[in-house]
Write a protein that holds these residues in place. Structure first.
Motif, PDB file in Angstrom:
ATOM      1  N   TYR A  76     -10.076 -37.695 -31.895  1.00  0.00           N
ATOM      2  CA  TYR A  76     -10.026 -37.032 -30.766  1.00  0.00           C
ATOM      3  C   TYR A  76     -10.465 -35.752 -30.612  1.00  0.00           C
ATOM      4  CZ  TYR A  76      -7.522 -36.991 -26.035  1.00  0.00           C
ATOM      5  OH  TYR A  76      -7.139 -37.019 -24.851  1.00  0.00           O
ATOM      6  N   VAL A  77     -11.339 -35.414 -29.527  1.00  0.00           N
ATOM      7  CA  VAL A  77     -11.865 -34.268 -29.174  1.00  0.00           C
ATOM      8  C   VAL A  77     -11.503 -33.701 -27.702  1.00  0.00           C
ATOM      9  CG1 VAL A  77     -13.914 -33.019 -28.940  1.00  0.00           C
ATOM     10  CG2 VAL A  77     -13.720 -34.692 -30.854  1.00  0.00           C
ATOM     11  N   MET A  78     -10.795 -32.804 -27.904  1.00  0.00           N
ATOM     12  CA  MET A  78     -10.186 -32.307 -26.555  1.00  0.00           C
ATOM     13  C   MET A  78     -11.250 -31.395 -25.349  1.00  0.00           C
ATOM     14  SD  MET A  78      -6.640 -30.547 -27.788  1.00  0.00           S
ATOM     15  CE  MET A  78      -5.509 -31.605 -29.004  1.00  0.00           C
ATOM     16  N   GLN A  79     -10.823 -31.175 -24.361  1.00  0.00           N
ATOM     17  CA  GLN A  79     -11.822 -30.733 -23.476  1.00  0.00           C
ATOM     18  C   GLN A  79     -12.192 -29.261 -23.712  1.00  0.00           C
ATOM     19  OE1 GLN A  79     -11.240 -29.467 -18.873  1.00  0.00           O
ATOM     20  NE2 GLN A  79     -10.824 -31.335 -19.207  1.00  0.00           N
ATOM     21  N   ASN A  80     -11.013 -28.264 -24.222  1.00  0.00           N
ATOM     22  CA  ASN A  80     -11.325 -26.917 -24.582  1.00  0.00           C
ATOM     23  C   ASN A  80     -11.497 -26.590 -25.796  1.00  0.00           C
ATOM     24  OD1 ASN A  80     -10.777 -24.335 -25.038  1.00  0.00           O
ATOM     25  ND2 ASN A  80      -9.730 -24.027 -23.044  1.00  0.00           N
ATOM     26  N   PRO A  81     -12.645 -26.115 -26.200  1.00  0.00           N
ATOM     27  CA  PRO A  81     -12.906 -26.145 -27.732  1.00  0.00           C
ATOM     28  C   PRO A  81     -11.720 -25.221 -28.486  1.00  0.00           C
ATOM     29  CG  PRO A  81     -14.722 -25.829 -26.373  1.00  0.00           C
ATOM     30  CD  PRO A  81     -13.805 -25.873 -25.532  1.00  0.00           C
ATOM     31  N   GLU A  82     -11.377 -24.316 -27.621  1.00  0.00           N
ATOM     32  CA  GLU A  82     -10.176 -23.404 -28.338  1.00  0.00           C
ATOM     33  C   GLU A  82      -8.956 -24.090 -28.660  1.00  0.00           C
ATOM     34  OE1 GLU A  82     -11.030 -20.301 -28.746  1.00  0.00           O
ATOM     35  OE2 GLU A  82     -12.859 -19.928 -27.510  1.00  0.00           O
ATOM     36  N   HIS A  83      -8.641 -25.121 -28.048  1.00  0.00           N
ATOM     37  CA  HIS A  83      -7.411 -25.648 -28.013  1.00  0.00           C
ATOM     38  C   HIS A  83      -7.359 -26.652 -29.672  1.00  0.00           C
ATOM     39  CE1 HIS A  83      -6.244 -25.491 -23.668  1.00  0.00           C
ATOM     40  NE2 HIS A  83      -6.096 -24.234 -24.199  1.00  0.00           N
ATOM     41  N   GLN A  84      -8.351 -26.760 -30.297  1.00  0.00           N
ATOM     42  CA  GLN A  84      -8.551 -27.685 -31.342  1.00  0.00           C
ATOM     43  C   GLN A  84      -8.644 -26.990 -32.887  1.00  0.00           C
ATOM     44  OE1 GLN A  84     -10.301 -31.199 -30.141  1.00  0.00           O
ATOM     45  NE2 GLN A  84      -9.919 -32.262 -32.086  1.00  0.00           N
ATOM     46  N   ILE A  85      -9.343 -25.752 -32.538  1.00  0.00           N
ATOM     47  CA  ILE A  85      -9.557 -25.193 -33.809  1.00  0.00           C
ATOM     48  C   ILE A  85      -8.287 -24.229 -34.478  1.00  0.00           C
ATOM     49  CG2 ILE A  85     -10.874 -23.228 -34.744  1.00  0.00           C
ATOM     50  CD1 ILE A  85     -13.206 -23.977 -32.968  1.00  0.00           C
ATOM     51  N   VAL A  86      -8.095 -24.705 -35.669  1.00  0.00           N
ATOM     52  CA  VAL A  86      -6.827 -24.024 -36.098  1.00  0.00           C
ATOM     53  C   VAL A  86      -7.010 -23.032 -37.175  1.00  0.00           C
ATOM     54  CG1 VAL A  86      -5.279 -25.999 -35.404  1.00  0.00           C
ATOM     55  CG2 VAL A  86      -6.344 -26.071 -37.635  1.00  0.00           C
ATOM     56  N   THR A  87      -8.308 -22.947 -37.907  1.00  0.00           N
ATOM     57  CA  THR A  87      -8.412 -21.945 -38.954  1.00  0.00           C
ATOM     58  C   THR A  87      -9.165 -20.899 -38.573  1.00  0.00           C
ATOM     59  OG1 THR A  87     -10.115 -23.154 -39.828  1.00  0.00           O
ATOM     60  CG2 THR A  87      -8.120 -23.913 -40.564  1.00  0.00           C
ATOM     61  N   ASP A  88      -9.553 -19.958 -39.518  1.00  0.00           N
ATOM     62  CA  ASP A  88     -10.248 -18.770 -39.153  1.00  0.00           C
ATOM     63  C   ASP A  88     -11.802 -18.995 -39.743  1.00  0.00           C
ATOM     64  OD1 ASP A  88      -9.713 -18.688 -41.936  1.00  0.00           O
ATOM     65  OD2 ASP A  88      -9.341 -16.793 -42.157  1.00  0.00           O
ATOM     66  N   LYS A  89     -12.080 -19.785 -40.498  1.00  0.00           N
ATOM     67  CA  LYS A  89     -13.554 -19.935 -41.024  1.00  0.00           C
ATOM     68  C   LYS A  89     -13.959 -21.475 -40.931  1.00  0.00           C
ATOM     69  CE  LYS A  89     -14.099 -16.136 -43.137  1.00  0.00           C
ATOM     70  NZ  LYS A  89     -14.794 -14.995 -42.819  1.00  0.00           N
ATOM     71  N   VAL A  90     -15.351 -21.527 -40.607  1.00  0.00           N
ATOM     72  CA  VAL A  90     -15.900 -22.779 -40.238  1.00  0.00           C
ATOM     73  C   VAL A  90     -15.772 -23.891 -41.493  1.00  0.00           C
ATOM     74  CG1 VAL A  90     -17.879 -23.935 -39.959  1.00  0.00           C
ATOM     75  CG2 VAL A  90     -17.536 -21.960 -38.770  1.00  0.00           C
ATOM     76  N   TRP A  91     -15.881 -23.194 -42.620  1.00  0.00           N
ATOM     77  CA  TRP A  91     -15.619 -24.180 -43.884  1.00  0.00           C
ATOM     78  C   TRP A  91     -14.442 -24.702 -43.966  1.00  0.00           C
ATOM     79  CZ3 TRP A  91     -12.217 -23.377 -47.594  1.00  0.00           C
ATOM     80  CH2 TRP A  91     -11.607 -21.912 -47.864  1.00  0.00           C
ATOM     81  N   HIS A  92     -13.237 -24.000 -43.647  1.00  0.00           N
ATOM     82  CA  HIS A  92     -11.961 -24.235 -43.658  1.00  0.00           C
ATOM     83  C   HIS A  92     -11.499 -25.189 -42.646  1.00  0.00           C
ATOM     84  CE1 HIS A  92      -7.605 -22.787 -44.561  1.00  0.00           C
ATOM     85  NE2 HIS A  92      -7.618 -23.893 -45.162  1.00  0.00           N
ATOM     86  N   GLU A  93     -12.070 -25.245 -41.633  1.00  0.00           N
ATOM     87  CA  GLU A  93     -11.905 -26.216 -40.347  1.00  0.00           C
ATOM     88  C   GLU A  93     -12.315 -27.450 -40.649  1.00  0.00           C
ATOM     89  OE1 GLU A  93     -10.391 -27.090 -36.847  1.00  0.00           O
ATOM     90  OE2 GLU A  93     -10.273 -24.805 -37.636  1.00  0.00           O
ATOM     91  N   LEU A  94     -13.382 -27.328 -41.463  1.00  0.00           N
ATOM     92  CA  LEU A  94     -14.005 -28.671 -41.934  1.00  0.00           C
ATOM     93  C   LEU A  94     -13.058 -29.280 -42.829  1.00  0.00           C
ATOM     94  CD1 LEU A  94     -17.943 -28.084 -42.074  1.00  0.00           C
ATOM     95  CD2 LEU A  94     -16.615 -29.402 -40.292  1.00  0.00           C
ATOM     96  N   ALA A  95     -12.528 -28.538 -43.601  1.00  0.00           N
ATOM     97  CA  ALA A  95     -11.708 -28.992 -44.882  1.00  0.00           C
ATOM     98  C   ALA A  95     -10.129 -29.179 -44.545  1.00  0.00           C
ATOM     99  CB  ALA A  95     -11.747 -27.931 -46.016  1.00  0.00           C
TER     100      ALA A  95
END
Length: 518
Positions: free
Chosen positions: A86-105
């Motif tokens: 599921y991908v939400m409308q606001n990108p800010e509401h779904q990102i939960v970590t501080d680094k790109v690699w960590h978000e993927l992991a």
């Protein structure tokens, strides 16, 4: 057997008397690309969230949703998380970590996968999405388009069988939106993943879809092949939602065009005698004698003392009663400029003069909501403006339970209740369907006629092409050109053609078959 089978799905929020979904029944085959559309508040977001019970809002639900023959409510949280992205409308509401690699992991870590597997999968997905160049970057340093692409990649690393997306391009500029949709279609074709996406920008996404689902007041108005649904919709009050080429075609004989290129070919083949090779200059609005409402002279701004300059030598003049649009890509300083004009931020160099009180509509309107109901949020708004905005049916609801377009309307009404002289609007048409965009455009025109000054930051070039007086192009933190709206689209043809193909203000003349622009 269908991958997703929906039978008599009905839904009502606990705090609302309105039935959001009414006996929705349809089947979706594996690998299909489905576009969900309809007016703001028609039930699109509610429908999509019912396909992902983990994020379904509190309310009363009836009917069934089966996934591969299994009731979706009987699936475990792990099954849902892995199989349905599921991908939400606001990108800010779904990102939960501080680094790109960590978000993927992050998702794989939560399922206890081994480190070696996580490293391999995140590297693989980063290569596929071409994001290895910012693999180690901070997530808060990314543009809106990059954040949404990261959200999609973070979902894809889980290996879903279905992707559900709720207006994922609403916060993106047109270039980033097209790139996002291109990648989404590539995923659909490369892996056979089912895509179910709600969108207001139908001009581009319909070209990629297999079927379209049209919702009207929570019911299935139509579900089927793209051109059939579009042509039937041209006879209904939802006609403004359809792509501009389709609306120009109307009820003519033959296959209805759904893309700009198809529409252009149809015009050339059927109305070549009316094609004009030169764009007539539009008569400029006589505002020269009016006083300045906003005046910026050599404005410079940076967020950190030793950071880079976000705004660089900005010069801007906007007159009382004028509607001025600031246009440009993500990261060019548009939103920062509005924050400076509202005096939330202060420039370290230059002069800023504003004549009267300014009110800002932020891009994320939810930050304006402080109360439990829409009625409380709008306690200072007049009954007249509430009626004009068609908000009477939502007064008992919590603002967060509204659709994106409805939230925009509530937030706009709230700032209007402050009776400002200058309106600063950051993406005011975000999440709105074309029907309400037309109503908003006419309303802004009426406000300008009463002496209100309106400055809009927008990626919606169709809207700007019809309703603003002047446009200014932003790049590298500065205004590089500004002119009458029609001259702007001619003089900046490469930019505007890339991001919007045509401005609606120009296309409307073609729609009337009086002055077709090539």
């Amino acid at each position: 057997m269908a991958q997703i089978e929906i039978e008599n799905l009905s839904y009502k929020y606990k705090i609302s008397d309105k039935q959001s979904l009414k006996k929705v029944s349809l089947s979706i085959e594996k690998g299909q690309f489905i576009v969900v559309c309809g007016k703001s508040g028609c039930g699109k977001t509610t429908f999509l969230r019912c396909l992902k019970p983990q994020i379904r809002p509190a309310g009363n639900i009836e009917g069934t949703v089966n996934f591969d023959g299994q009731n979706i409510d009987e699936m475990t949280d792990e099954e849902q998380a892995k199989k349905i992205g599921y991908v939400m409308q606001n990108p800010e509401h779904q990102i939960v970590t501080d680094k790109v690699w960590h978000e993927l992991a992050f998702g794989l870590e939560n399922f206890g996968e081994k480190s070696e597997y996580i490293r391999a999968k995140t590297a693989e997905i980063a290569e596929y999405f071409d994001i290895t160049g910012w693999y180690n970057e901070d997530t808060d340093s990314l543009s809106g388009g990059q954040k949404q692409l990261l959200n999609l990649a973070a979902v894809m690393v889980m290996g879903p069988e279905v992707l559900v997306l709720d207006e994922p391009t609403a916060q993106l500029d047109p270039i980033a939106a097209e790139r996002f949709l291109d990648i989404l279609k590539k995923i659909n074709e490369d892996f056979g993943i089912t895509v179910i996406i709600s969108e207001h920008r139908l001009n581009y996404v319909l070209q990629k879809a297999d079927k379209v689902l049209l919702l009207e007041e929570g019911e299935v108005s139509n579900f089927g092949e793209i051109r059939e649904v579009v042509k039937k919709s041209l006879l209904m009050d939802i006609e403004p939602l359809m792509p501009v080429p389709s609306r120009i075609f109307g009820q003519s004989e033959g296959e209805v065009p759904i893309s700009i290129s198809e529409g252009r070919r149809w015009l050339e083949n059927n109305h070549s005698s009316k094609i004009v090779r030169e764009i007539k200059s539009e008569e400029k609005k006589n505002i020269l004698e009016k006083q300045y409402s906003v005046l910026c002279k050599d404005i410079w701004f940076r967020y950190e003392k030793n950071g880079r300059d976000i705004i660089q030598g900005l010069n801007l003049e906007v007159k009382k009663g004028e509607i001025f649009a600031i246009i440009g890509g993500n990261g060019t300083g548009k939103t920062t400029t509005l924050l400076l004009l509202s005096k939330i931020l202060k420039a370290y160099r230059g002069k800023l003069k504003t004549d009267g009180r300014a009110a800002l509509l932020p891009q994320n309107v939810q930050i304006l909501f402080e109360r439990e109901t829409v009625s409380e949020e709008l306690e200072n708004a007049s009954d007249k403006i509430i009626k004009e905005m068609k908000l009477e049916a939502f007064m008992k609801m919590h603002p967060y339970d509204l659709s994106g377009g409805e939230q925009q309307k509530v937030a706009f009404t709230k700032i209007l209740s402050k009776e400002p002289d200058i309106l600063l609007l950051d993406e005011p048409t975000k999440g709105m369907d074309n029907i309400f965009k037309e109503e908003l455009g006419r309303f802004l025109k009426s406000l300008a006629a009463r002496g209100k000054t309106i400055i809009i930051v927008s990626h919606d070039l169709d809207f700007c092409g019809e309703y603003v007086d002047r446009c200014g192009l932003f790049a590298n933190g500065s205004l590089i050109s500004a002119s009458n709206v029609r001259e702007f689209f001619v003089n900046n043809r490469f930019y505007t053609t890339t991001v919007a193909k045509m401005a609606r203000g120009i296309v409307e003349s073609a729609y009337k078959m009086e002055d077709i622009i090539c």
